[in-house]
Write a protein that holds these residues in place. Structure first.
Motif, PDB file in Angstrom:
ATOM      1  N   SER A   1      31.416  -8.906  38.190  1.00 21.91           N
ATOM      2  CA  SER A   1      31.179  -8.829  36.637  1.00 21.91           C
ATOM      3  C   SER A   1      30.492  -7.500  36.510  1.00 21.91           C
ATOM      4  CB  SER A   1      30.289  -9.597  36.250  1.00 21.91           C
ATOM      5  OG  SER A   1      29.003  -9.695  36.785  1.00 21.91           O
ATOM      6  N   LEU A   2      30.356  -6.846  35.238  1.00 25.72           N
ATOM      7  CA  LEU A   2      29.892  -5.838  34.921  1.00 25.72           C
ATOM      8  C   LEU A   2      28.371  -5.807  35.144  1.00 25.72           C
ATOM      9  CD1 LEU A   2      29.790  -2.984  33.699  1.00 25.72           C
ATOM     10  CD2 LEU A   2      29.830  -3.828  31.219  1.00 25.72           C
ATOM     11  N   ASP A   3      27.922  -7.200  34.745  1.00 25.68           N
ATOM     12  CA  ASP A   3      26.280  -7.331  35.105  1.00 25.68           C
ATOM     13  C   ASP A   3      25.921  -7.149  36.523  1.00 25.68           C
ATOM     14  OD1 ASP A   3      25.845  -7.600  32.265  1.00 25.68           O
ATOM     15  OD2 ASP A   3      26.085  -9.668  32.369  1.00 25.68           O
ATOM     16  N   ALA A   4      26.860  -7.942  37.488  1.00 24.34           N
ATOM     17  CA  ALA A   4      26.593  -7.761  38.647  1.00 24.34           C
ATOM     18  C   ALA A   4      26.723  -6.410  39.166  1.00 24.34           C
ATOM     19  CB  ALA A   4      27.618  -8.550  39.574  1.00 24.34           C
ATOM     20  N   PHE A   5      27.686  -5.733  38.762  1.00 24.25           N
ATOM     21  CA  PHE A   5      27.991  -4.048  39.314  1.00 24.25           C
ATOM     22  C   PHE A   5      26.775  -3.179  38.888  1.00 24.25           C
ATOM     23  CE2 PHE A   5      29.984  -0.178  38.466  1.00 24.25           C
ATOM     24  CZ  PHE A   5      30.231   0.301  39.692  1.00 24.25           C
ATOM     25  N   ARG A   6      26.225  -3.472  37.752  1.00 23.54           N
ATOM     26  CA  ARG A   6      24.987  -2.709  37.217  1.00 23.54           C
ATOM     27  C   ARG A   6      23.750  -3.156  37.792  1.00 23.54           C
ATOM     28  NH1 ARG A   6      24.771  -0.707  32.131  1.00 23.54           N
ATOM     29  NH2 ARG A   6      26.296  -1.976  31.112  1.00 23.54           N
ATOM     30  N   ALA A   7      23.633  -4.268  38.345  1.00 23.60           N
ATOM     31  CA  ALA A   7      22.481  -4.850  39.276  1.00 23.60           C
ATOM     32  C   ALA A   7      22.500  -4.095  40.589  1.00 23.60           C
ATOM     33  CB  ALA A   7      22.508  -6.282  39.062  1.00 23.60           C
ATOM     34  N   THR A   8      23.597  -4.064  41.105  1.00 28.11           N
ATOM     35  CA  THR A   8      23.751  -3.571  42.381  1.00 28.11           C
ATOM     36  C   THR A   8      23.408  -1.801  42.233  1.00 28.11           C
ATOM     37  OG1 THR A   8      25.562  -4.961  43.119  1.00 28.11           O
ATOM     38  CG2 THR A   8      25.621  -2.984  44.183  1.00 28.11           C
ATOM     39  N   LEU A   9      23.947  -1.223  41.179  1.00 28.20           N
ATOM     40  CA  LEU A   9      23.673   0.250  40.916  1.00 28.20           C
ATOM     41  C   LEU A   9      22.076   0.303  40.903  1.00 28.20           C
ATOM     42  CD1 LEU A   9      26.591   1.289  38.919  1.00 28.20           C
ATOM     43  CD2 LEU A   9      26.121   1.964  41.433  1.00 28.20           C
ATOM     44  N   ALA A  10      21.469  -0.582  40.341  1.00 27.08           N
ATOM     45  CA  ALA A  10      19.998  -0.413  40.028  1.00 27.08           C
ATOM     46  C   ALA A  10      19.192  -0.667  41.255  1.00 27.08           C
ATOM     47  CB  ALA A  10      19.659  -1.706  38.806  1.00 27.08           C
ATOM     48  N   ARG A  11      19.725  -1.303  42.059  1.00 26.60           N
ATOM     49  CA  ARG A  11      18.989  -1.660  43.477  1.00 26.60           C
ATOM     50  C   ARG A  11      19.140  -0.356  44.245  1.00 26.60           C
ATOM     51  NH1 ARG A  11      21.463  -6.526  43.282  1.00 26.60           N
ATOM     52  NH2 ARG A  11      22.906  -6.186  45.017  1.00 26.60           N
ATOM     53  N   HIS A  12      20.350   0.404  44.057  1.00 30.97           N
ATOM     54  CA  HIS A  12      20.704   1.692  44.835  1.00 30.97           C
ATOM     55  C   HIS A  12      21.121   2.864  43.713  1.00 30.97           C
ATOM     56  CE1 HIS A  12      20.849  -0.826  48.350  1.00 30.97           C
ATOM     57  NE2 HIS A  12      21.570  -1.544  47.770  1.00 30.97           N
ATOM     58  N   PRO A  13      20.012   3.400  42.891  1.00 28.06           N
ATOM     59  CA  PRO A  13      20.409   4.420  42.045  1.00 28.06           C
ATOM     60  C   PRO A  13      21.240   5.593  42.219  1.00 28.06           C
ATOM     61  CG  PRO A  13      18.135   3.825  41.898  1.00 28.06           C
ATOM     62  CD  PRO A  13      18.719   3.432  43.284  1.00 28.06           C
ATOM     63  N   ALA A  14      21.042   5.971  43.500  1.00 27.65           N
ATOM     64  CA  ALA A  14      21.831   7.292  44.090  1.00 27.65           C
ATOM     65  C   ALA A  14      23.183   6.998  44.141  1.00 27.65           C
ATOM     66  CB  ALA A  14      21.182   7.768  45.354  1.00 27.65           C
ATOM     67  N   SER A  15      23.642   5.729  44.320  1.00 28.79           N
ATOM     68  CA  SER A  15      25.001   5.420  44.475  1.00 28.79           C
ATOM     69  C   SER A  15      25.838   5.616  43.127  1.00 28.79           C
ATOM     70  CB  SER A  15      25.140   4.009  44.431  1.00 28.79           C
ATOM     71  OG  SER A  15      24.500   3.672  45.716  1.00 28.79           O
ATOM     72  N   LEU A  16      25.042   5.626  41.926  1.00 35.98           N
ATOM     73  CA  LEU A  16      25.664   6.148  40.720  1.00 35.98           C
ATOM     74  C   LEU A  16      26.310   7.298  40.550  1.00 35.98           C
ATOM     75  CD1 LEU A  16      26.571   5.374  37.456  1.00 35.98           C
ATOM     76  CD2 LEU A  16      24.182   6.225  37.161  1.00 35.98           C
ATOM     77  N   LEU A  17      25.396   8.374  41.026  1.00 38.08           N
ATOM     78  CA  LEU A  17      25.965   9.586  41.027  1.00 38.08           C
ATOM     79  C   LEU A  17      27.173   9.810  42.229  1.00 38.08           C
ATOM     80  CD1 LEU A  17      22.562  11.385  40.631  1.00 38.08           C
ATOM     81  CD2 LEU A  17      24.342  11.399  39.024  1.00 38.08           C
ATOM     82  N   ALA A  18      26.915   9.289  43.207  1.00 35.65           N
ATOM     83  CA  ALA A  18      27.960   9.460  44.207  1.00 35.65           C
ATOM     84  C   ALA A  18      29.165   8.609  43.744  1.00 35.65           C
ATOM     85  CB  ALA A  18      27.664   8.693  45.585  1.00 35.65           C
TER      86      ALA A  18
END
Length: 124
Positions: free
Chosen positions: A69-86
């Motif tokens: 889900s979008l919420d689960a994806f957002r939560a995963t990115l929140a745990r690993h913020p550098a992953s958003l840019l990668a």
């Protein structure tokens, strides 16, 4: 309570002033990140398993190929913020499913990141 027309206009002028002065920069970037996360989730969720984006080396291995889900994806990115840019870089390089506005949004986030690091933006 309904707002009067004058009150709506006053609030609108305040928002414009805040944007122009840079006071609202944080809010604008947060809104961009929210839109970018939705775009990245849509691209990843729409990709077939064999065509799914590969998370670049150095990114967390717990990013699922197709997030539930979008919420689960957002939560995963929140745990690993550098992953958003990668993930933005990877999506720009490998995805053909991006519209022009979506591509511009991801590029803008990468330019903001480069500006904060006092460096030139990388070419996707």
């Amino acid at each position: 309570m309904a707002l009067t027309n004058a009150e709506r206009q006053r609030r609108y002028r305040q928002k414009l002033k805040a944007r122009a002065s840079g006071e609202a920069a944080g809010d604008l970037v947060r809104a961009m990140v929210d839109r970018a996360v939705a775009v990245l989730w849509r691209v990843r969720a729409a990709a077939a398993t064999e065509d799914a984006l590969i998370v670049p080396a150095g990114s967390p291995a717990d990013l699922p190929t197709t997030p539930p889900s979008l919420d689960a994806f957002r939560a995963t990115l929140a745990r690993h913020p550098a992953s958003l840019l990668a993930l933005c870089r990877t999506t720009l390089q490998r995805s053909q499913a991006l519209g022009l506005e979506e591509r511009a949004l991801l590029c803008s986030l990468l330019e903001i990141e480069a500006a904060l690091r006092l460096s030139r933006p990388r070419q996707p």
